[in-house]
Structure formats: structure tokens, C-alpha cells
Motif scaffolding. Structure first.
Motif, PDB file in Angstrom:
ATOM      1  N   THR A  30       0.606  21.652  -7.343  1.00 60.80           N
ATOM      2  CA  THR A  30      -0.363  20.823  -6.623  1.00 60.80           C
ATOM      3  C   THR A  30       0.180  20.359  -5.275  1.00 60.80           C
ATOM      4  N   ARG A  31       1.491  20.236  -5.129  1.00 58.89           N
ATOM      5  CA  ARG A  31       2.080  19.746  -3.875  1.00 58.89           C
ATOM      6  C   ARG A  31       2.417  20.879  -2.920  1.00 58.89           C
ATOM      7  N   ALA A  32       2.358  22.090  -3.376  1.00 56.61           N
ATOM      8  CA  ALA A  32       2.797  23.207  -2.536  1.00 56.61           C
ATOM      9  C   ALA A  32       1.954  23.322  -1.254  1.00 56.61           C
ATOM     10  N   ALA A  33       0.679  22.919  -1.306  1.00 52.65           N
ATOM     11  CA  ALA A  33      -0.195  23.071  -0.128  1.00 52.65           C
ATOM     12  C   ALA A  33       0.227  22.150   0.999  1.00 52.65           C
ATOM     13  N   ILE A  34       0.863  21.018   0.704  1.00 46.95           N
ATOM     14  CA  ILE A  34       1.248  20.049   1.745  1.00 46.95           C
ATOM     15  C   ILE A  34       2.743  20.094   2.003  1.00 46.95           C
ATOM     16  N   MET A  35       3.432  21.033   1.347  1.00 48.99           N
ATOM     17  CA  MET A  35       4.885  21.119   1.493  1.00 48.99           C
ATOM     18  C   MET A  35       5.209  22.222   2.498  1.00 48.99           C
ATOM     19  N   SER A  36       6.351  22.018   3.149  1.00 50.90           N
ATOM     20  CA  SER A  36       6.813  23.041   4.092  1.00 50.90           C
ATOM     21  C   SER A  36       7.454  24.175   3.294  1.00 50.90           C
ATOM     22  N   ARG A  37       7.695  25.249   3.998  1.00 50.37           N
ATOM     23  CA  ARG A  37       8.325  26.402   3.345  1.00 50.37           C
ATOM     24  C   ARG A  37       9.681  26.024   2.790  1.00 50.37           C
TER      25      ARG A  37
END
Length: 582
Positions: free
Chosen positions: A87-94
Motif C-alpha cells: 500500500t505504501r509503494a505508490a508514495i515511496m521512492s525507488r
């Protein structure tokens, strides 16, 4: 019962000893058999318990490991980095995503080292198309991979899942019944089949058993301690419902005995197959000991029997044979002995007894002969005056009627009679001479009694005339007939003399037709003849007793006089003497 008791008393002492010995051995042998059977059953039970204990031990161990792995999967499925990454991957940087994946990889490695049964720990993030493995690291993943895992989740009717020949503990978040809809993540622990097999082989090293671990109600995954392919037919014979109480189930299939334990919570079954010969090996060993005991018992009985036979039966038989020969009159028997035991003493005493018996027989024989001769002479001294008086009276009567021819005949018989009676030089004569003398006496009495009596005299065969017999043997019997049976007869008196040959015996039958003989008198006379040694004071039968005694001294106790009722109605005296024809 009395018959058995009587038969037991008549049984040989050697047989009694053998029976007593066997009766002592049999209970011991029976106890040995009982101990062998009980011990073999106990040993077999212990072997069965040992296999059951191994199953319980490995079950508890495996159950503990599986519960621990299940707990780890459940615990880490709620781990914040793992559960929120999707769920957090969309707002996380690479960089943040890569750092989170590396952190998850480290945690998977920590999970993997917690149990030797974990082959790998995998983490799928469908939203990122990523797969994290404790062994292979982080890589891209296709949808088919996590879809296959998701489709097999719980397919073994428990926490375990079977996918591509591997066993997994799987958790997905959120739990979704539709395998086409991707979850946030899938966390799985892959079990090591090699380690499970290795542990099974360690357990099967002792006891010559083969242990099989199967997962699923239908035994979908089977791991065996054997390197060969395993048949699932015996395993499928186990009903899971029959083992819900966590008890070992035993059943037999072919030459194997199976012990099975089913864990419903984790849907696995432990089965140990043991060859029957392994369980029966203790019984065979005890059977060998039993046969050895049986063989030793038989050997001991044989040795004891031979010992009893040689040390007791043989010397006892020699002694008994000596006594039997002595009973039959063979007093020349002597038992040679060099023994120094009790039988040696008995042998020496037996020989001494026989020696003393010889002396006593000689002394008794001489004494009885002298006594018989004295009685014979006494009878002769009594008979001669009495008979002479009667004879002179008869001559006087014949002279009164001037019957010269009858006087001549009578005096001729009388001269023969007194000439025979006055010869004292020989105590034994031929049977022919003795019969002739008795006939002379009967002829004298016939002249005296005239037509009142009748003589029926059978001629003596020439073969019998040479038999040696005691002198004055038949005449006293004929005299007894005239004195007690014919003297008072006014007419019809009969004296009959006949001869019978039976095997080795010659019987001289002297009979009359007297009517005064009662059964009591006949029985008394026969008893007196049978008990000659006791003596009788009845003067009426003294002459007969003297004859009977001399015959027995001469020929033995089997011969002599016997009394019976004559077919003529009076008394029949039978003179029995031995005779062996050519």
C-alpha cells in the motif's frame, strides 16, 4: 481307583522311579515353556512399544516444528513493513522500496534459520511484481507464480499447502477466495523434503523399520526413509477418522506390520512398517532356547534312565532271577559279584542264604526220610500182627470146610505178601513190583471177603513197570479201601485200579464204591494231602499221609496223593508220579 492303586503297587520300583523323575521334570519343563512364552510376548510387546514410542517422539518433534513455523508465518504476516509495503509503494521512492525489500529479505533469512526443516522463505508482492526469497534474494516475479501458490493454499485440508511438489506454510493479506484477484502480499515457508527424509532415515536406523511421512487426507505428499519408491496402498488403509484420538493404529498388510499415527491439525500421518520377522525374532530366539531345554530334558531323562537301568534295574533283576530260581527248587544258583555297593551286600547275603538253605534242606531231607522210615516200620509192626491174625482166622475157616485148594492159594499169596513186607534192605522198588505186591494183598482180601467184593484191576503197561518208587506205596491205599469202604459191605463192593498217562505224569487211580464218604471227609482228606508238612494226628489216615509224604520227598511237592470222589460213588485216591516216555 482301587484298580489303579493295585496296579501301582504291582509296578516295578524302577518304573516308579522313572515316573517320579518324569513327574518332577514335567512341572519344571512346563514352567520353562510358560516363562518362554511370557518372555517372548513381553519382548514382542516391548519391541512394539519401542516403535510406538519412536512414532510419538517424532510426531511430537514434527508437531512442535510445524506449529512453530505456522506461528512464524502468522506473526510475520502482521509485520508492518511486510503488510504495508504494497500500500505504501505508490508514495515511496525507488530507494525506499529497495530498502524495504532488503529489510524484508533479512527478516526472511532470520525466519529460515529458526528451523532445520525450512528450505526457503518466500515473500510475493503482486503490486510490485516482486519476489523475495531467503535463498534466491530479490527478483521480479510473474503473476503465474503467486497465482499458483494462492490457488494451492490449504489444499491439504490444513495449514500446509502443496504446490509443485513442495510443501508450504502460506499466508496472504488480505485472505481472498478468488485466486485471480491479487492480494497485498503472500508469505510462505517452504519445507525441506530432504531434511524430513534425513530425519526419517535416522529414526529407521534402529529396529529395521521403514518410516513414511504423508501429508493430506489422501496422502498427496509421501516422504519415506527408504530410497525405493513407496506404495501408498498400505498407508491409504489408515482411516483418519479412526485416529482422531492421537492413538497409534496397528494393522497388517502382507509380511509387514504397520504402526500409524495421524495428526489432524496439520494433516500428516506417520507410518512405520516393520517386517514380521523382526517382531518374531525374540520369539524365535526363545523358541530356540525352549528346544534346547527340551533337548536337554530328553538327554537328562535318557541319561537318568540308563543310570537307573544299570545301577538298579540290572542288579535287581539278577537278584530277582536268583530268587525265582530258588523258588522253583534250583538251589544251585550262585550270583557272582565284585560289587562293593548295597547290591554287592545283597548278593553276598543271597549266596550265603542259598548255602544255608542247602544245609537245611539236606538236614531236613535226611530227617524226613528217617522219620518216614520209622513211621513205615512202625506201621509194618502194627499191620503184620493184625493182618496175620486175620489171615490165620481165614485159614482156620477154610480148613473147617476142608477147602484144600483155596488154602493152598491163600497161603501162597500170604507167603508172597510177608516176603515182600519183610525185606528191609531197599527203600525203593520198581513200580511193577509195588503193583504186584498190592495185587497180592487185594487177592488175599478177595479170598477173605469172597463174593461180597469185586476186583477190577487194569494191567500195568510194561513201560511203567521200571519206574522207581518208594516201597509199600500202593498197598496201604488198597488196605484203606478194604478197611473203610468194603469191610462192612454185605455185597456189591468194588475195588478198581486203573492208570492214566498225562504228559510227563503217570496217575494210578484206586477207587471204590463205598457209600459212607461225605463231602466234609473228602475235603478234610484233600486238605491233609496238601498240608503234609504240618502233620495230622488222625490215626485213620496215618498210612495215607505217610505214603503222601514219602512221595513228595522222592518226587517233589508237585506229586503225591490227591483225593476226589470216584465215578463209582466212593473215594478215589490218585497216586501222581513223574514219568518221561521215550
Amino acid at each position: 481307583m482301587r484298580f489303579i492303586r493295585g496296579r501301582w503297587r504291582e509296578t516295578s520300583i524302577v518304573v516308579k522311579l522313572m515316573i517320579a523323575f518324569v513327574l518332577v521334570i514335567l512341572p519344571l519343563y512346563g514352567i520353562s515353556i510358560m516363562i518362554t512364552q511370557v518372555s517372548s510376548k513381553q519382548m514382542q510387546t516391548e519391541v512394539e512399544k519401542a516403535h510406538e514410542s519412536k512414532l510419538y517422539f517424532y510426531h511430537n518433534h514434527l508437531q512442535f516444528e510445524l506449529e512453530r513455523m505456522s506461528a512464524l508465518v502468522t506473526e510475520f504476516s502482521f509485520d508492518e513493513p511486510m503488510s504495508t509495503l504494497s500500500t505504501r509503494a505508490a508514495i515511496m521512492s525507488r530507494y525506499e522500496v529497495t530498502s524495504s525489500l532488503n529489510n524484508i529479505h533479512n527478516k526472511l533469512g532470520q525466519i529460515m534459520v529458526t528451523s532445520p526443516y525450512i528450505n526457503d522463505v518466500v515473500y510475493y508482492v503482486p503490486a510490485l511484481d516482486k519476489r523475495v526469497s531467503a535463498v534466491d534474494g530479490i527478483r521480479d516475479a510473474e503473476d503465474s507464480e503467486w497465482q499458483n501458490l494462492l490457488a494451492t493454499m490449504g489444499n491439504l485440508n490444513g495449514e500446509l499447502s502443496h504446490s509443485n511438489n513442495d510443501l508450504y506454510f502460506l499466508k496472504s493479506n488480505p485472505y481472498n477466495m478468488n485466486p485471480e484477484e491479487p492480494p497485498n502480499f503472500i508469505l510462505g515457508i517452504r519445507l525441506s523434503a530432504e531434511e524430513l527424509k534425513h530425519r526419517l532415515q535416522q529414526l529407521s536406523e534402529t529396529g529395521e523399520s521403514e518410516i513414511t511421512l504423508s501429508f493430506g487426507e489422501q496422502h498427496n505428499v509421501v516422504i519415506s526413509s527408504s530410497e525405493q519408491s513407496v506404495s501408498v496402498k498400505p498407508i491409504q488403509a489408515v482411516s483418519p477418522e479412526a485416529t482422531e484420538s492421537m492413538q497409534v493404529t496397528k494393522f497388517q498388510s502382507g509380511p509387514y506390520l504397520f504402526y500409524s499415527l495421524h495428526d489432524k491439525a496439520h494433516s500428516f500421518t506417520l507410518t512405520a512398517s516393520i517386517p514380521q520377522y523382526v517382531l518374531s525374532a525374540p520369539l524365535k530366539q526363545y523358541n530356540i532356547w525352549l528346544w534346547m531345554v527340551t533337548f536337554m530334558s530328553v538327554v537328562i531323562i535318557i541319561i537318568f534312565s540308563l543310570s537307573i537301568y544299570r545301577s538298579i534295574h540290572q542288579p535287581l533283576s539278577v537278584l530277582m532271577r536268583g530268587f525265582r530260581m530258588a523258588e522253583q527248587g534250583e538251589t544251585s544258583i550262585e550270583i557272582p559279584t565284585s560289587r562293593r555297593d548295597e547290591f554287592g551286600y545283597l548278593y553276598s547275603r543271597f549266596n550265603y542264604m542259598i548255602e544255608r538253605l542247602h544245609i537245611l534242606i539236606d538236614e531236613n531231607y535226611v530227617a524226613r526220610i528217617r522219620s518216614s522210615e520209622a513211621e513205615l516200620k512202625h506201621l509194618q509192626s502194627q499191620i503184620q500182627p493184625h493182618f496175620l491174625y486175620n489171615s490165620l482166622f481165614s485159614i482156620k475157616q477154610m480148613a473147617e470146610v476142608e477147602n484144600v485148594e483155596l488154602i493152598q492159594e491163600f497161603t501162597d499169596y500170604l507167603g508172597q505178601y510177608f516176603r515182600y513186607m519183610s525185606r528191609d534192605s531197599h527203600s525203593e522198588v520198581s513200580l511193577g513190583a509195588e503193583v504186584d505186591h498190592a495185587l497180592v494183598y487185594a487177592s488175599i482180601q478177595k479170598i477173605r471177603f469172597g463174593p461180597r467184593i469185586q476186583l477190577k484191576l487194569e494191567d500195568l503197561d510194561a513201560r511203567y513197570r521200571v519206574i522207581s518208587v518208594p516201597r509199600v506205596m500202593i498197598q496201604p491205599i488198597v488196605e484203606n479201601v478194604f478197611e473203610h469202604a468194603l469191610a462192612k459191605r454185605s455185597q456189591g463192593g468194588i475195588l478198581q485200579v486203573s492208570y492214566e498217562q498225562n504228559q510227563d505224569n503217570l496217575s494210578i487211580r484206586i477207587e471204590d464204591d463205598g457209600d459212607q464218604l461225605s463231602d466234609d471227609t473228602l475235603n478234610f482228606l484233600q486238605s491233609a494231602f496238601e498240608e503234609t508238612e504240618r502233620g495230622h494226628r488222625n490215626e485213620e489216615i496215618t498210612g495215607l499221609m505217610n505214603v503222601n509224604q514219602r512221595l513228595r520227598i522222592k518226587f517233589g511237592p508237585a506229586f503225591g496223593l490227591t483225593a476226589q470222589r470216584s465215578e463209582l460213588g466212593g473215594l478215589c485216591i490218585v497216586v501222581n508220579i513223574p514219568w518221561k516216555g521215550e
